[in-house]
Structure formats: structure tokens, C-alpha cells
Design a protein around this motif. Structure first.
Motif, PDB file in Angstrom:
ATOM      1  N   VAL A  16       4.478 -27.990  -2.993  1.00 42.89           N
ATOM      2  CA  VAL A  16       3.997 -28.598  -4.240  1.00 42.89           C
ATOM      3  C   VAL A  16       2.701 -29.358  -3.967  1.00 42.89           C
ATOM      4  N   ARG A  17       2.670 -30.110  -2.872  1.00 40.88           N
ATOM      5  CA  ARG A  17       1.457 -30.855  -2.507  1.00 40.88           C
ATOM      6  C   ARG A  17       0.287 -29.905  -2.286  1.00 40.88           C
ATOM      7  N   ASP A  18       0.518 -28.815  -1.558  1.00 41.02           N
ATOM      8  CA  ASP A  18      -0.547 -27.832  -1.336  1.00 41.02           C
ATOM      9  C   ASP A  18      -1.010 -27.202  -2.649  1.00 41.02           C
ATOM     10  N   GLY A  19      -0.059 -26.909  -3.531  1.00 42.16           N
ATOM     11  CA  GLY A  19      -0.417 -26.306  -4.815  1.00 42.16           C
ATOM     12  C   GLY A  19      -1.259 -27.234  -5.666  1.00 42.16           C
ATOM     13  N   ILE A  20      -0.871 -28.489  -5.720  1.00 40.49           N
ATOM     14  CA  ILE A  20      -1.640 -29.473  -6.501  1.00 40.49           C
ATOM     15  C   ILE A  20      -3.022 -29.665  -5.880  1.00 40.49           C
ATOM     16  N   GLU A  21      -3.074 -29.692  -4.553  1.00 38.56           N
ATOM     17  CA  GLU A  21      -4.368 -29.821  -3.878  1.00 38.56           C
ATOM     18  C   GLU A  21      -5.269 -28.622  -4.182  1.00 38.56           C
ATOM     19  N   ALA A  22      -4.689 -27.437  -4.254  1.00 26.26           N
ATOM     20  CA  ALA A  22      -5.483 -26.237  -4.564  1.00 26.26           C
ATOM     21  C   ALA A  22      -6.025 -26.288  -5.989  1.00 26.26           C
ATOM     22  N   VAL A  23      -5.267 -26.858  -6.903  1.00 24.16           N
ATOM     23  CA  VAL A  23      -5.745 -26.988  -8.287  1.00 24.16           C
ATOM     24  C   VAL A  23      -6.848 -28.031  -8.371  1.00 24.16           C
ATOM     25  N   ARG A  24      -6.664 -29.158  -7.692  1.00 26.05           N
ATOM     26  CA  ARG A  24      -7.628 -30.252  -7.784  1.00 26.05           C
ATOM     27  C   ARG A  24      -8.881 -30.020  -6.943  1.00 26.05           C
ATOM     28  N   GLN A  25      -8.716 -29.428  -5.757  1.00 26.89           N
ATOM     29  CA  GLN A  25      -9.843 -29.206  -4.850  1.00 26.89           C
ATOM     30  C   GLN A  25      -9.797 -27.774  -4.316  1.00 26.89           C
ATOM     31  N   PRO A  26     -10.122 -26.804  -5.168  1.00 26.58           N
ATOM     32  CA  PRO A  26      -9.995 -25.403  -4.741  1.00 26.58           C
ATOM     33  C   PRO A  26     -10.922 -25.036  -3.588  1.00 26.58           C
ATOM     34  N   GLU A  27     -12.015 -25.764  -3.438  1.00 28.01           N
ATOM     35  CA  GLU A  27     -12.962 -25.413  -2.366  1.00 28.01           C
ATOM     36  C   GLU A  27     -12.337 -25.554  -0.982  1.00 28.01           C
ATOM     37  N   SER A  28     -11.336 -26.431  -0.833  1.00 26.85           N
ATOM     38  CA  SER A  28     -10.686 -26.586   0.471  1.00 26.85           C
ATOM     39  C   SER A  28      -9.781 -25.397   0.811  1.00 26.85           C
ATOM     40  N   HIS A  29      -9.483 -24.564  -0.176  1.00 26.24           N
ATOM     41  CA  HIS A  29      -8.609 -23.405   0.030  1.00 26.24           C
ATOM     42  C   HIS A  29      -9.375 -22.083  -0.070  1.00 26.24           C
ATOM     43  N   GLU A  30     -10.641 -22.145  -0.382  1.00 29.24           N
ATOM     44  CA  GLU A  30     -11.380 -20.918  -0.649  1.00 29.24           C
ATOM     45  C   GLU A  30     -11.636 -20.066   0.583  1.00 29.24           C
ATOM     46  N   ASP A  31     -11.776 -20.678   1.758  1.00 29.97           N
ATOM     47  CA  ASP A  31     -11.984 -19.875   2.966  1.00 29.97           C
ATOM     48  C   ASP A  31     -10.766 -18.996   3.248  1.00 29.97           C
ATOM     49  N   ALA A  32      -9.581 -19.601   3.175  1.00 29.60           N
ATOM     50  CA  ALA A  32      -8.356 -18.827   3.389  1.00 29.60           C
ATOM     51  C   ALA A  32      -8.176 -17.782   2.295  1.00 29.60           C
ATOM     52  N   ALA A  33      -8.512 -18.156   1.061  1.00 25.12           N
ATOM     53  CA  ALA A  33      -8.393 -17.199  -0.044  1.00 25.12           C
ATOM     54  C   ALA A  33      -9.354 -16.033   0.146  1.00 25.12           C
TER      55      ALA A  33
END
Length: 149
Positions: A16-33
Motif C-alpha cells: 500500500v505504501r509503495d502504491g501510494i508513493e507511485a501515485v504521489r511521486q511517479p518519477e521515483s518508479h519510472e525507471d523500473a516501469a
């Protein structure tokens, strides 16, 4: 019962924490995506590559879906289904983190997510002591044939 509830919270809370973080700060997840999209593209091929803005939308939607499934699991709303959805949403994230390809994957994150997928699958298969539908059908058939004899 209490142990199951606590275990569900412990399994779902980091997701849940990771999901909320991805919604709020997607740039931190974009490399993996991006690695995940490239993996899909090399396996099955995409009609066209995703733009950066489309990738941001994908990251946010995936994060929101992960957070909602985790919250459903924490609240006990259709916990088996919520856990199965969590496993399905977490698996591509884990594969995008794979450390074996040599393209910058994160070893600790990969194994953490693999553990989360396994835990979610365990919850999805937990019938809380109730017999499966297959067992109930075969038991009813044997009871019926014993009654007819």
C-alpha cells in the motif's frame, strides 16, 4: 483469526505504501516501469513505445490499483481476491527489478517483491480452515451414494 488479520496487514502495508508513493511521486518508479515496458516490448512487441507522459499514467494507475487491493486485504474485504490481485500487480514490479539482466536491477528490492508475491499467493489460497469446493462436491457425492446403498 487474529494472526491471519495481523499477517494480512503485514503483507499488504508495504505494498500500500509503495502504491501510494507511485501515485504521489511517479518519477521515483519510472525507471523500473521503463525496464518493465522494455521487457514486455522485447518479449511480445508493442505497437509503439510509450511516451514519458503515458508511462507516468501507467505508473500512477498501477500504484492506485496496488494500494486499493492492499487496503481491501487489510480491511478483509474479499481477502482471497484482493491477495490474488496484489500478487498479480506485484509480479511485474518484481520482474522489472530483476538483478539478473545486468541492466540496473535492484537485488534487495527484487527478493523483497518476490517474497511479497509469495505471501500474497499464500493468503489467496487460504480457505481459513474451510474445505474446498472440490472436496465438498466429492463428499456430497459419496454421501449420496452411501445413502442410496
Amino acid at each position: 483469526m487474529l494472526v491471519r488479520r495481523l499477517a494480512r496487514v503485514m503483507i499488504a502495508a508495504p505494498l500500500v505504501r509503495d502504491g501510494i508513493e507511485a501515485v504521489r511521486q511517479p518519477e521515483s518508479h519510472e525507471d523500473a516501469a521503463r525496464r518493465g515496458v522494455d521487457l514486455v516490448d522485447s518479449s511480445v512487441g508493442l505497437p509503439r513505445p510509450l511516451s514519458d507522459s503515458e508511462l507516468t499514467v501507467v505508473v500512477r494507475v498501477h500504484g492506485a490499483a496496488t494500494a486499493l487491493a492492499g487496503i481491501a486485504l487489510i480491511l478483509g474485504k474479499a481477502p482471497r481476491r484482493a491477495a490474488l490481485v496484489l500478487a498479480a500487480l506485484t509480479l511485474p514490479t518484481a520482474l522489472a527489478q530483476q538483478p539478473f539482466s545486468g541492466d540496473g536491477g535492484d537485488d534487495k528490492r527484487f527478493w523483497s517483491l518476490v517474497g511479497s508475491v509469495g505471501a500474497a499467493l499464500t493468503v489467496a489460497l487460504d480457505r481459513q480452515g474451510r474445505p474446498s469446493l472440490g472436496w465438498r462436491v466429492s463428499h456430497a457425492r459419496s454421501q449420496r451414494s452411501a445413502a442410496h446403498s
